[in-house]
Design an enzyme around this catalytic site. Structure first.
Site, PDB file in Angstrom:
ATOM      1  N   ASP A   1      38.587  39.182 -53.600  1.00  0.00           N
ATOM      2  CA  ASP A   1      39.516  40.207 -54.077  1.00  0.00           C
ATOM      3  C   ASP A   1      38.779  40.916 -55.223  1.00  0.00           C
ATOM      4  O   ASP A   1      38.758  40.436 -56.354  1.00  0.00           O
ATOM      5  CB  ASP A   1      40.780  39.472 -54.548  1.00  0.00           C
ATOM      6  CG  ASP A   1      41.813  40.356 -55.222  1.00  0.00           C
ATOM      7  OD1 ASP A   1      41.492  41.482 -55.589  1.00  0.00           O
ATOM      8  OD2 ASP A   1      42.946  39.862 -55.381  1.00  0.00           O
TER       9      ASP A   1
ATOM     10  N   CYS B   1      37.698  29.949 -52.155  1.00  0.00           N
ATOM     11  CA  CYS B   1      37.041  31.243 -51.911  1.00  0.00           C
ATOM     12  C   CYS B   1      35.576  31.142 -52.284  1.00  0.00           C
ATOM     13  O   CYS B   1      34.689  31.348 -51.464  1.00  0.00           O
ATOM     14  CB  CYS B   1      37.753  32.326 -52.692  1.00  0.00           C
ATOM     15  SG  CYS B   1      39.361  32.625 -51.965  1.00  0.00           S
TER      16      CYS B   1
ATOM     17  N   SER C   1      35.435  35.012 -49.394  1.00  0.00           N
ATOM     18  CA  SER C   1      36.487  36.027 -49.420  1.00  0.00           C
ATOM     19  C   SER C   1      36.655  36.456 -50.875  1.00  0.00           C
ATOM     20  O   SER C   1      36.741  35.598 -51.758  1.00  0.00           O
ATOM     21  CB  SER C   1      37.767  35.384 -48.871  1.00  0.00           C
ATOM     22  OG  SER C   1      38.890  36.215 -49.048  1.00  0.00           O
TER      23      SER C   1
ATOM     24  N   TYR D   1      42.788  45.257 -51.832  1.00  0.00           N
ATOM     25  CA  TYR D   1      44.093  45.318 -51.150  1.00  0.00           C
ATOM     26  C   TYR D   1      44.646  46.744 -51.241  1.00  0.00           C
ATOM     27  O   TYR D   1      44.351  47.481 -52.186  1.00  0.00           O
ATOM     28  CB  TYR D   1      45.078  44.331 -51.792  1.00  0.00           C
ATOM     29  CG  TYR D   1      44.790  42.877 -51.427  1.00  0.00           C
ATOM     30  CD1 TYR D   1      45.308  42.315 -50.262  1.00  0.00           C
ATOM     31  CD2 TYR D   1      43.987  42.088 -52.241  1.00  0.00           C
ATOM     32  CE1 TYR D   1      45.038  40.995 -49.929  1.00  0.00           C
ATOM     33  CE2 TYR D   1      43.708  40.753 -51.914  1.00  0.00           C
ATOM     34  CZ  TYR D   1      44.238  40.217 -50.756  1.00  0.00           C
ATOM     35  OH  TYR D   1      43.959  38.908 -50.424  1.00  0.00           O
TER      36      TYR D   1
HETATM   37  N1  LIG Z   1      44.988  37.586 -53.903  1.00  0.00           N
HETATM   38  C1  LIG Z   1      44.323  36.718 -54.667  1.00  0.00           C
HETATM   39  N2  LIG Z   1      43.306  37.173 -55.434  1.00  0.00           N
HETATM   40  C2  LIG Z   1      42.602  36.318 -56.234  1.00  0.00           C
HETATM   41  O1  LIG Z   1      41.685  36.794 -56.919  1.00  0.00           O
HETATM   42  C3  LIG Z   1      42.957  34.940 -56.238  1.00  0.00           C
HETATM   43  C4  LIG Z   1      44.020  34.508 -55.427  1.00  0.00           C
HETATM   44  N3  LIG Z   1      44.676  35.409 -54.646  1.00  0.00           N
HETATM   45  N4  LIG Z   1      44.432  33.214 -55.424  1.00  0.00           N
HETATM   46  C5  LIG Z   1      43.657  32.200 -56.085  1.00  0.00           C
HETATM   47  C6  LIG Z   1      42.950  32.694 -57.268  1.00  0.00           C
HETATM   48  C7  LIG Z   1      43.782  32.988 -58.480  1.00  0.00           C
HETATM   49  N5  LIG Z   1      43.016  34.085 -59.107  1.00  0.00           N
HETATM   50  C8  LIG Z   1      43.547  35.018 -59.969  1.00  0.00           C
HETATM   51  C9  LIG Z   1      44.901  35.105 -60.134  1.00  0.00           C
HETATM   52  C10 LIG Z   1      45.447  36.041 -60.996  1.00  0.00           C
HETATM   53  C11 LIG Z   1      44.616  36.892 -61.701  1.00  0.00           C
HETATM   54  C12 LIG Z   1      45.233  37.876 -62.652  1.00  0.00           C
HETATM   55  O2  LIG Z   1      46.421  38.102 -62.638  1.00  0.00           O
HETATM   56  N6  LIG Z   1      44.466  38.479 -63.509  1.00  0.00           N
HETATM   57  C13 LIG Z   1      44.911  39.457 -64.452  1.00  0.00           C
HETATM   58  C14 LIG Z   1      45.402  38.867 -65.758  1.00  0.00           C
HETATM   59  C15 LIG Z   1      44.912  37.485 -66.056  1.00  0.00           C
HETATM   60  C16 LIG Z   1      45.445  36.871 -67.338  1.00  0.00           C
HETATM   61  O3  LIG Z   1      46.187  37.511 -68.087  1.00  0.00           O
HETATM   62  O4  LIG Z   1      45.099  35.708 -67.581  1.00  0.00           O
HETATM   63  C17 LIG Z   1      43.767  40.417 -64.723  1.00  0.00           C
HETATM   64  O5  LIG Z   1      44.061  41.542 -65.140  1.00  0.00           O
HETATM   65  O6  LIG Z   1      42.610  40.047 -64.509  1.00  0.00           O
HETATM   66  C18 LIG Z   1      43.241  36.800 -61.538  1.00  0.00           C
HETATM   67  C19 LIG Z   1      42.708  35.874 -60.659  1.00  0.00           C
HETATM   68  C20 LIG Z   1      41.827  34.347 -58.331  1.00  0.00           C
HETATM   69  N7  LIG Z   1      42.280  33.985 -57.029  1.00  0.00           N
HETATM   70  O1  LIG Z   2      38.172  32.686 -56.877  1.00  0.00           O
HETATM   71  C1  LIG Z   2      38.797  33.407 -56.081  1.00  0.00           C
HETATM   72  C2  LIG Z   2      39.888  32.940 -55.364  1.00  0.00           C
HETATM   73  C3  LIG Z   2      40.520  33.771 -54.509  1.00  0.00           C
HETATM   74  N1  LIG Z   2      40.087  35.045 -54.338  1.00  0.00           N
HETATM   75  C4  LIG Z   2      40.833  35.927 -53.408  1.00  0.00           C
HETATM   76  C5  LIG Z   2      40.166  36.380 -52.145  1.00  0.00           C
HETATM   77  C6  LIG Z   2      41.337  36.692 -51.241  1.00  0.00           C
HETATM   78  O2  LIG Z   2      41.851  37.988 -51.564  1.00  0.00           O
HETATM   79  C7  LIG Z   2      42.365  35.641 -51.655  1.00  0.00           C
HETATM   80  C8  LIG Z   2      42.326  34.429 -50.769  1.00  0.00           C
HETATM   81  O3  LIG Z   2      42.823  34.742 -49.533  1.00  0.00           O
HETATM   82  P1  LIG Z   2      42.265  34.127 -48.173  1.00  0.00           P
HETATM   83  O4  LIG Z   2      43.269  34.594 -47.156  1.00  0.00           O
HETATM   84  O5  LIG Z   2      42.272  32.641 -48.321  1.00  0.00           O
HETATM   85  O6  LIG Z   2      40.891  34.687 -47.940  1.00  0.00           O
HETATM   86  O7  LIG Z   2      41.999  35.268 -52.966  1.00  0.00           O
HETATM   87  C9  LIG Z   2      39.018  35.524 -55.041  1.00  0.00           C
HETATM   88  O8  LIG Z   2      38.610  36.696 -54.927  1.00  0.00           O
HETATM   89  N2  LIG Z   2      38.398  34.680 -55.889  1.00  0.00           N
END
Ligand SMILES: Nc1nc(=O)c2c([nH]1)NC[C@@H]1CN(c3ccc(C(=O)N[C@@H](CCC(=O)O)C(=O)O)cc3)CN21
Ligand SMILES: O=c1ccn([C@H]2C[C@H](O)[C@@H](COP(=O)(O)O)O2)c(=O)[nH]1
Length: 283
Positions: A183, A160, A181, A223
């Protein structure tokens, strides 16, 4: 913090709904955002309108710098954030290139630390950049890229934040990071920390002052299942003053980052925040 909240409000007020095929969810979306972090003046961009798990964000960036490609290695560093993409996405589980439980495939640092050359062999982009910057060289192409369209099928997710471009002006180091991209409720909370830490660490190990980090985001989205907590809870809260990030000054080289650095080498001073919000995560 203000620029983060402004982007959240902009998405809520002006975003358009877009169906996302990969996650089978709708995203409220805007195109283009430019965030700036003043690393030289320690303006750490940590979200205060909910509790941010900033150590987890630093663990991710350390894992990328080390070239990790396995969710177990990320867990050992201190984050579970790659577990779902490595083990719960059906498309990746069905991919014959997946090497078993926790494998993430050829993504992020696994590519950037061994970028395949068309003529055969690999280049360690990060080592080259560190070597140049340490000698005061900026060849106007000090680019750490994780983006290789030929490798998409070999990894669980396309990168991303896919490119980090370093620049020297005198003795000050700058960074331009690009994200395709984003989130915004979950990912950006981490990505702001990562861009900041990347410039701070690279300046420290190459012997320069950190300047500003410029973070370009192309597709910024919320989302569908994250909209209510963002709009009705997080955006109703007043932000607190930003905290300061402290990095162990004994970190002096890329080898240090590769070998002994842990999350204990980072601390945050004066972090006042509102309660945690658990946002749904789209796999
Ligand atoms: N949909 C999506 N959004 C993302 O931001 C994302 C992905 N997928 N896939 C790859 C990575 C993984 N990332 C992530 C995954 C999980 C959290 C998360 O659950 N955060 C929580 C708790 C984190 C913790 O306890 O360590 C939070 O409240 O921030 C954050 C970023 C960022 N990226
Ligand atoms: O560092 C990161 C990694 C991932 N994301 C988010 C952005 C999207 O919501 C998903 C990835 O989905 P794609 O379909 O590959 O775009 O993960 C982020 O914000 N930051």
């Amino acid at each position: 913090m203000k620029q983060y909240l402004d982007l959240c409000k902009r998405i809520v007020n002006e975003g358009q709904w877009v169906n996302n095929a990969r996650t089978n969810k709708k995203c409220l979306t805007v195109i283009n955002a430019d965030l700036v972090y003043d690393v030289g003046n320690n303006q750490f961009p940590l979200v205060t309108t909910r509790k941010s798990f900033w150590k987890s964000a630093i663990a991710e960036i350390l894992g990328y710098l080390r070239g990790y490609q396995n969710a177990a290695d990320f867990r050992a560093l201190g984050t579970k954030t790659w577990d779902a993409n490595a083990n719960e996405n059906q498309t990746w589980l069905n991919n014959p290139n997946r090497k078993g439980h926790d494998d993430m495939g050829l993504i992020y640092g696994a590519l950037g630390r061994a970028f395949p050359k068309p003529t055969g062999g690999h280049v360690d982009l990060l080592q080259q950049i560190v070597d140049d910057l340490s000698q005061g060289i900026d060849n106007r192409g000090e680019i750490l890229t994780f983006y290789h369209p030929g490798a998409f099928e070999l990894g669980c997710l396309r990168p991303c934040m896919y490119e980090h471009h370093f620049s020297l002006l005198g003795d000050t180091l700058y960074l331009n990071s690009t994200q395709r991209s984003c989130d915004v409720p979950l990912g950006l909370n981490f990505n702001m920390v990562q861009v900041y830490v990347l410039l701070a660490l690279m300046a420290q190990i190459t012997g320069h002052k950190p300047g500003k980090a410029y973070h370009k985001i192309v597709n910024a989205h919320i989302y569908e299942d994250q909209l209510a907590p963002m709009r009705d809870v997080q955006l109703t809260r007043e932000p607190f003053d930003p905290p300061k990030l402290i990095i162990n000054p004994e970190i002096k080289s890329l080898k240090d980052i590769e070998t002994w650095v842990t999350l204990d080498d980072f601390s945050v001073e004066g972090y006042q925040h509102h309660d945690a919000i658990q946002y749904p995560f789209a796999v």
